[in-house]
Design an enzyme around this catalytic site. Structure first.
Site, short mmCIF file in Angstrom:
data_model
loop_
_atom_site.label_atom_id
_atom_site.label_comp_id
_atom_site.label_asym_id
_atom_site.label_seq_id
_atom_site.Cartn_x
_atom_site.Cartn_y
_atom_site.Cartn_z
N ARG A 9 0.83 -1.22 0.00
CA ARG A 9 0.00 0.00 0.00
C ARG A 9 0.86 1.26 0.00
O ARG A 9 0.45 2.31 -0.50
CB ARG A 9 -0.97 0.00 1.18
CG ARG A 9 -0.32 -0.10 2.55
CD ARG A 9 -1.37 -0.05 3.65
NE ARG A 9 -0.82 -0.35 4.95
CZ ARG A 9 -1.20 0.24 6.08
NH1 ARG A 9 -2.13 1.17 6.06
NH2 ARG A 9 -0.67 -0.10 7.22
N GLU A 56 -18.96 4.09 -0.88
CA GLU A 56 -18.17 3.51 -1.97
C GLU A 56 -18.93 3.49 -3.29
O GLU A 56 -18.35 3.66 -4.37
CB GLU A 56 -17.73 2.09 -1.61
CG GLU A 56 -16.85 2.00 -0.37
CD GLU A 56 -17.63 2.11 0.95
OE1 GLU A 56 -18.88 1.98 0.93
OE2 GLU A 56 -16.99 2.34 1.99
N PHE A 81 -14.36 -3.38 0.97
CA PHE A 81 -15.40 -2.38 0.77
C PHE A 81 -15.58 -2.01 -0.69
O PHE A 81 -16.62 -1.47 -1.08
CB PHE A 81 -15.13 -1.14 1.62
CG PHE A 81 -15.01 -1.44 3.10
CD1 PHE A 81 -15.85 -2.37 3.70
CD2 PHE A 81 -14.05 -0.81 3.88
CE1 PHE A 81 -15.72 -2.66 5.06
CE2 PHE A 81 -13.92 -1.10 5.23
CZ PHE A 81 -14.75 -2.03 5.83
N ARG A 164 -2.01 -4.71 3.61
CA ARG A 164 -1.77 -3.82 4.74
C ARG A 164 -0.36 -3.98 5.29
O ARG A 164 0.33 -3.00 5.57
CB ARG A 164 -2.77 -4.13 5.86
CG ARG A 164 -2.52 -3.35 7.14
CD ARG A 164 -3.46 -3.79 8.26
NE ARG A 164 -3.34 -2.92 9.42
CZ ARG A 164 -2.41 -3.03 10.35
NH1 ARG A 164 -1.50 -3.99 10.26
NH2 ARG A 164 -2.36 -2.20 11.37
#
Lengths: 311, 272
Positions: A9, A56, A81, A164
């Site tokens: 990320r 979203e 999401f 992550r």
């Protein structure tokens, strides 16, 4: 030698920042810019950063509207999401072929202790079914950065999964080898091939090292582009090695393993084993614990190769 | 600027085209096309900055038909203004035709938004309005929503976000014909005070009779106000307006007339 560790990320965040000089690039956020790392862009280019709040579905189609007016939107949130906006992605982005670039961060079970609700293990599969959509899942920060920067030239939509947590960096000094749609060979061997993506590329390399001590030499490929699949490379290693293991932090249904086996079954069937999450949900745990719990880590990959060779 | 009588005559011609299209295809959505058409005629006739000779002109106003099933209404006005030809209307719902079942930018010149799934157009319009602002352009985005459509939750994500971003160049026209696919809206999902809901979200709101041409023109003027709030015209309309047996009849949300009904419609619309 110490291996540099970094999160994919961060590669995404660095890429956006470098793309900021392009006045057509806009960034869309859904209250997770700190996590997906678009926050660096926001800081430098607030006029071209659009907060969509925790919404979203709206974010995806705001992106579509911007793309239809000549902008290049990068929209990010957690991988899980993005799935709330799947139909928006399907009907509002993929169908009219608008170059909206969606990034789902915190993908896979590797995201860890947040638990199963946050661990997207179906994103690659669902986006791969959409015509026009390129699907990426890079393994380190360097390749994430380079692939993200290449997206501005794509002129069609994309989905990129990042992770992550930190993982070993594999592309320092090998930046030139990274290109959308081209798998990269990280290790050469004739006994079997491991085709991996994301976090499991380094696990596959560890497995290969372990196997080498037993006299088994395997090819390891980083297939960072799930779609379009590098079919020529898959065919090459299928012919050369005759046995293939796929490895991904994703459901065994429909992801990289699905893509490789769909291709091979019609073109050059070889014995295969898919390493992935076996049609179940995850749970809370540290990254390494998750990979072990779900049978995704290096020892499981090595064992899959042994079984294939003995079958 | 066309006179009211001229606009009303264009609307009559468009109604004939709508019924023709649905009758020829023996499928489609006449009710919502007939309820929206007076507004579309006024919008294209007096307000929208578009160029039929250059439909993809970058600085054009955008018109987004979010209730994309009401495509016959849009094809009728696109034919009136020369974006497509009269004979293209026979391609409605026909393989390879410009006039796809739901409006589709890939197939039809003059269509800005590929619709078909409800609740998506306002968000797209918001993106169009943001792009105009980033470009430093005065161009406007107009979005036609249906009243049944605003039951989709994502419409309200967009309604909230448009106010947050102060998009005074985003304009919604809400076609409140009171009927959705299965039945009257009040049977499917009561929405109570619709204007109050939009006001509460921070929009400039004006209510008009969506079949009264002078009220429609006043409404379009209202949309030109220059404050930083997005605008909505809430148009009270009659589903199936202009064809007696279709009016306020849920059966004609998505059904074609038979031979006898077609003949009656033509007679009522002044076709000899």
């Amino acid at each position: 030698m110490m291996v540099r560790m970094a999160a994919t990320r961060d590669g995404y965040g660095d890429a956006l920042l470098e793309l900021g000089g392009n006045q057509r690039v806009v960034v869309l956020e859904a209250d997770l810019g700190k996590s997906t790392k678009s926050l660096h862009f926001r800081k430098q280019f607030p006029q071209r950063t659009i907060s969509c709040g925790i919404g979203e579905q709206n974010m995806f189609l705001v992106g579509a509207g911007l793309a239809a007016s000549g902008y290049i939107p990068f929209a990010s949130t957690f991988a899980i999401f993005t799935e709330r906006g799947f139909e928006q992605m399907r009907n509002g982005i993929a169908r009219p072929n608008l170059a909206v670039h969606v990034c789902g961060s915190h993908g896979g079970t590797h995201t860890g202790t947040d638990g199963s609700s946050a661990q997207s293990i179906e994103d690659l599969a669902i986006y791969r079914t959409l015509p026009n959509v390129t699907v990426l899942h890079p393994c380190d920060d360097v390749s994430t950065k380079i692939l993200t920067k290449q997206l501005v030239h794509l002129n069609s939509p994309s989905y990129t999964r990042t992770a992550r947590n930190k993982s070993p960096v594999l592309y320092d000094g090998r930046e030139d080898e990274i290109e959308i749609g081209k798998g990269v060979i990280h290790r050469d061997g004739n006994d079997a091939a491991i085709i991996a993506c994301g976090i499991l590329v380094s696990e596959a390399l560890q497995a290969a090292q372990e196997l080498s001590l037993e006299g088994i030499e395997v090819t390891v490929i980083d297939m960072h582009t799930i779609k379009p699949l590098d079919e020529a490379l898959v065919l090459d290693v299928a012919k050369k090695c005759g046995k293939i293991v796929t490895a991904e932090d994703h459901s065994i249904i429909g992801g990289l393993g699905g893509a490789v086996s769909e291709y091979l079954i019609e073109n050059y069937p070889v014995p295969m084993k898919r390493i992935g999450v076996a049609d179940r949900f995850g749970e809370s745990g540290e990254s390494e614990e998750m990979l072990n719990l779900l049978g995704l880590s290096a020892p499981f990959i090595a064992e899959a190769v042994r079984k294939l060779l003995n079958s | 600027m066309s006179s009211i009588a001229e606009l009303e005559e264009v609307a009559r011609k468009c109604r004939v085209r709508i019924v023709d299209m649905v009758y020829n295809a023996q499928a489609g959505h006449p009710g919502g096309s007939l309820s929206e058409i007076d507004i579309l005629v006024a919008l294209y006739g007096t307000t929208l900055r578009v160029d039929p000779k250059n439909p993809s002109w970058e600085d054009r106003d955008r018109f987004i038909l979010s209730k994309g099933h009401a495509s016959p209404g849009m094809y009728a006005i696109l034919a009136e203004h020369g974006f497509i030809q009269e004979h293209d209307l026979t391609s409605y719902r026909v393989l390879g035709g410009k006039c796809q079942g739901h409006v589709d930018a890939k197939w039809c010149p003059g269509v800005d938004f590929s619709a078909g799934s409800l609740g998506m157009g306002l968000s797209f319009g918001m993106g169009s309005a943001l792009a105009a602002r980033l470009d430093g352009s005065q161009r406007q985005a107009y979005v036609m929503l249906g009243d049944g459509e605003i039951q989709e939750g994502s419409v309200w994500e967009a309604a909230m976000a448009a106010v947050h971003h102060e998009l005074g160049n985003l304009n919604v026209i809400l076609d409140c014909n009171g009927i959705q696919n299965d039945d009257f809206c009040d049977e499917q999902m009561r929405m109570f005070d619709i204007p109050k809901k939009w006001e509460a979200f921070g929009w400039n709101v004006k209510i008009i009779d969506g079949h009264n041409m002078s009220e429609i023109l006043e409404g379009l003027e209202f949309l030109k106000n220059s404050n930083q709030k997005p605008n909505i015209l809430i148009a009270r309309t009659v589903k199936g307006k202009g064809v007696s047996y279709m009016e306020n009849n849920p059966s004609f949300h998505g059904a074609a007339p038979n031979d006898e009904q077609y003949a009656l419609a033509m007679k009522e619309l002044g076709v000899a």
